[in-house]
Design a protein around this motif. Structure first.
Motif, short mmCIF file in Angstrom:
data_model
loop_
_atom_site.label_atom_id
_atom_site.label_comp_id
_atom_site.label_asym_id
_atom_site.label_seq_id
_atom_site.Cartn_x
_atom_site.Cartn_y
_atom_site.Cartn_z
N ASP A 235 15.08 2.63 11.08
CA ASP A 235 14.28 3.24 12.14
C ASP A 235 12.88 2.65 12.21
O ASP A 235 12.09 3.00 13.07
CB ASP A 235 14.16 4.75 11.89
N VAL A 236 12.56 1.78 11.27
CA VAL A 236 11.22 1.22 11.17
C VAL A 236 11.36 -0.25 10.80
O VAL A 236 12.31 -0.62 10.10
CB VAL A 236 10.43 1.94 10.03
N TYR A 237 10.44 -1.10 11.27
CA TYR A 237 10.42 -2.50 10.83
C TYR A 237 9.43 -2.64 9.71
O TYR A 237 8.23 -2.43 9.90
CB TYR A 237 10.03 -3.43 11.98
N LEU A 238 9.91 -2.96 8.52
CA LEU A 238 9.00 -3.14 7.39
C LEU A 238 9.08 -4.56 6.85
O LEU A 238 8.67 -4.85 5.74
CB LEU A 238 9.31 -2.12 6.28
N SER B 290 0.96 -4.95 11.63
CA SER B 290 1.62 -4.19 12.68
C SER B 290 0.81 -4.27 13.97
O SER B 290 -0.38 -4.60 13.94
CB SER B 290 1.73 -2.71 12.24
N TYR B 291 1.49 -3.95 15.11
CA TYR B 291 0.77 -3.82 16.39
C TYR B 291 0.02 -5.10 16.73
O TYR B 291 -1.16 -5.06 17.09
CB TYR B 291 -0.20 -2.64 16.29
N ARG C 3 -2.04 -9.31 11.67
CA ARG C 3 -2.07 -8.08 10.88
C ARG C 3 -0.63 -7.57 10.78
O ARG C 3 0.23 -8.01 11.54
CB ARG C 3 -3.01 -7.03 11.49
N ALA D 47 5.01 -4.44 19.52
CA ALA D 47 4.14 -3.44 20.16
C ALA D 47 3.91 -2.24 19.25
O ALA D 47 3.75 -2.38 18.04
CB ALA D 47 4.73 -3.04 21.52
N SER D 48 3.90 -1.02 19.83
CA SER D 48 3.66 0.21 19.05
C SER D 48 4.69 1.24 19.50
O SER D 48 5.35 1.06 20.52
CB SER D 48 2.25 0.74 19.35
N PRO D 49 4.84 2.34 18.73
CA PRO D 49 5.81 3.35 19.15
C PRO D 49 5.56 3.85 20.58
O PRO D 49 6.51 4.02 21.35
CB PRO D 49 5.60 4.47 18.13
N LEU E 19 11.72 -3.17 16.95
CA LEU E 19 10.79 -2.32 16.19
C LEU E 19 9.62 -3.12 15.61
O LEU E 19 8.62 -2.53 15.18
CB LEU E 19 11.54 -1.58 15.08
#
Ligand SMILES: Cc1cc2nc3c(=O)[nH]c(=O)nc-3n(C[C@H](O)[C@H](O)[C@H](O)COP(=O)(O)OP(=O)(O)OC[C@H]3O[C@@H](n4cnc5c(N)ncnc54)[C@H](O)[C@@H]3O)c2cc1C
Ligand code: SF4
Ligand code: FES
Ligand code: FES
Lengths: 177, 339
Positions: free
Chosen positions: B333-336, B236-237, B234, B99-101, B96
């Motif tokens: 469900d998310v990488y934070l 994310s992504y 950055r 990349a992106s969803p 997670l």
């Protein structure tokens, strides 16, 4: 006509006709057969052959999300996949989510929250947000931000985009309860 | 793009046969790396064999207590799988973080292992690059090498393997099952990717025509004490500049078993077994973590614009070990992480 479909070198300085074959795609609920070369991306097939120009080409390299569409309900980048890879798949573009007279909840929320400026990234943002809703894994603002990070907006309308998506996520959450 | 032919394989034998029957052909999974490289003329297969719809998308228990991840299961389905979340949370978080969803929805597990470096010169066909064109030279040495490696590099190539998923896999040590023209075999994950040496054109040890069919995880998943820390330009992504996967087993404050792997630093996911030995039996203290981190980067070599990675890696290791020991990170469900 069948001669046109061969790749034999053409005489008279004309470029060789490209070898295409019929590809059956189901787009926004309608099945159509397009005559496509194997190297035509799903994005180009949608825009140039199915004439659905709502889906946008930003980077053409998976880096911006402008080309996001739903395949069997899941969001993907249509620029990094080939149309021939999607026979028998169910493809939904921005045109399939709602119409100007009958906006989808996300489309309405984007209008209400001023979630765009030039609008170029918007179809991809909305298809991506629809994918996010279908997944049902984003609830908080931090989660929505992270799971919307595959869509860039050069106008920087992120604040409005987040508000719009959050509103629909919250209202769907309420309906489920 | 350029002209090529295409077919969709119906089963593993069909895929292997089809590939063997076409010179210069390639398998395609999600296409998120290969099609990009084809658009840039970095790779030009004459024929594509689509393996994305092969019946290899299941994630299922193995009789030895492990878990089999099908090669064509998507990165999303793998990360969000309940078994993966419960038993191998470091893998859940690493996938997670990448990349992106949208990309994770298309990307397959097999394709993730096989993705190629993001070295700028590898992508730019106007420049020399030994990986793309053996013998042409390495533009990154003496050039812009911010994204390049600091460990296990060679004078022929300093590229990194860009995957996040593979860093967690290096820590979990699965076997990679493959099927090819000469039958089936299993490759230890450690032996799957390789160092550049004087053959940087080879990313891994697969032989011609071999298809990845699954990743078989062993039972041990380090579900209580783990960390995946990804540091990038950055939040994310973006690809990792440095990432760290940790798995620990603890008895009170004492580390009884350790796994440690780094991403963004080498031509392969960089598991350091000597560092793991150093952690074993030690108290989970800042002193221990600092000593082990210094050991991991002791032989690191910067090439100018990537010098910062040595210090970044050292600090990231300390932080990830601390997070793992304290059991701070949880599956989700998310990488934070890393923020
Ligand atoms: C903009 C962008 C950002 C990204 N960011 C990240 C990131 O932050 N972290 C990260 O980890 N990744 C990142 N990625 C990479 C992404 O994870 C990979 O592109 C993806 O995992 C590749 O999987 P695929 O199925 O699409 O592979 P494909 O593109 O289909 O194939 C890649 C290679 O694998 C081979 N292959 C495919 N399946 C098999 C098989 N079963 N057996 C043998 N060979 C096979 C193909 O022949 C090809 O050579 C990013 C990609 C993009 C475009
Ligand atoms: S580091 Fe490797 S991939 Fe990059 S230019 Fe040098 S040889 Fe090519
Ligand atoms: S156009 Fe597909 S991601 Fe930018
Ligand atoms: S509204 Fe202009 S790019 Fe997003």
């Amino acid at each position: 006509m069948s001669q046109l479909l061969t790749s034999a070198p053409a005489s008279g300085g004309l470029p060789a006709p490209v070898p295409t074959s019929p590809v059956r795609l189901t787009i926004n609920g309608q099945t159509q057969t397009l005559q496509l070369a194997p190297w035509t991306s799903l994005l180009d097939a949608l825009r140039e052959y199915a004439h659905l120009t709502g889906t946008k080409k930003g980077c053409d390299h998976g880096q911006c999300g402008a080309c996001t569409v739903l395949v069997n309900g899941r969001r993907i980048n249509s620029c990094l996949t080939l149309a021939v890879m999607h026979e028998d798949d169910d493809i939904t573009t921005i045109e399939g989510l709602g119409t100007p007279d009958n906006l989808s909840p996300l489309q309405q929320a984007f209008v209400d929250h001023d979630a765009f400026q030039c609008g170029y990234c918007t179809p991809g943002q909305i298809c991506s947000a629809q994918g996010l809703l279908n997944e049902g894994r984003a609830h908080s603002e931090a989660e929505i931000k992270e799971l919307m990070s595959g869509n860039l907006c050069r106008c920087g309308a992120y604040v409005g985009i987040l508000d719009a998506v959050k509103e629909v996520v919250d209202s769907e959450g309420r309906q489920e309860k | 793009m350029y002209p090529f032919t295409y077919s969709r394989a119906t089963d593993v034998a069909d895929a292997v046969r089809d590939k063997a029957g076409h010179d210069g052909s390639a398998y395609v999974g999600g296409g998120t790396n290969l099609i990009d490289l084809m658009k840039m003329n970095v790779e030009q297969p004459a024929h594509l064999v689509n393996v994305a719809k092969l019946p290899l998308s299941k994630i299922e228990d193995l009789p030895n207590g492990g878990l089999r991840l099908g090669a064509t299961a998507t990165n999303s389905d793998t990360a969000w799988n309940e078994q993966v979340k419960a038993r191998y949370p470091v893998l859940n978080q690493a996938i997670l973080a990448g990349a992106s969803p949208q990309l994770r929805n298309a990307a397959t597990n097999g394709g993730n292992l096989m993705q190629r470096t993001r070295c700028y010169y590898f992508y730019d066909i106007a420049t020399p690059c030994n990986k793309r064109e053996p013998g042409s030279g390495c533009s990154a040495i003496g050039g812009f090498n911010r994204v390049c490696g600091i460990l296990g590099t060679s004078e022929a190539c300093i590229a990194t393997h860009p995957s996040d998923m593979c860093v967690a896999l290096a820590a979990l040590a699965p076997t990679v099952r493959v099927s090819g023209p000469h039958g089936e075999r299993s490759i230890a994950f450690e032996d799957f990717h390789r160092l550049p040496g004087d053959q940087p054109e080879l990313d891994n040890t697969l032989t011609e025509g071999e298809l990845i069919t699954s990743l078989d995880l062993p039972e041990k998943g380090f579900a209580k004490h783990f960390a995946y820390l990804k540091l990038r330009d950055r939040h994310s992504y973006a690809f990792a500049l440095v990432s760290v996967a940790v798995g620990l087993e603890m008895d009170g404050d004492t580390i009884t078993e350790a796994r440690l792997a780094l991403g963004g630093v080498a031509h392969k996911p960089w598991r350091d077994q000597s560092a793991e030995q150093l952690l074993k039996g030690q108290p989970a203290t800042a002193e221990t973590f600092g000593r082990v981190a210094a050991h991991v980067v002791a032989n690191a070599v910067g090439r100018g614009s990537n010098d910062f990675k040595i210090e970044l890696a050292r600090r990231a290791i300390v932080r990830a070990l601390k997070q793992a020991a304290e059991g701070q990170q949880v599956a989700g469900d998310v990488y934070l992480g890393g923020q």
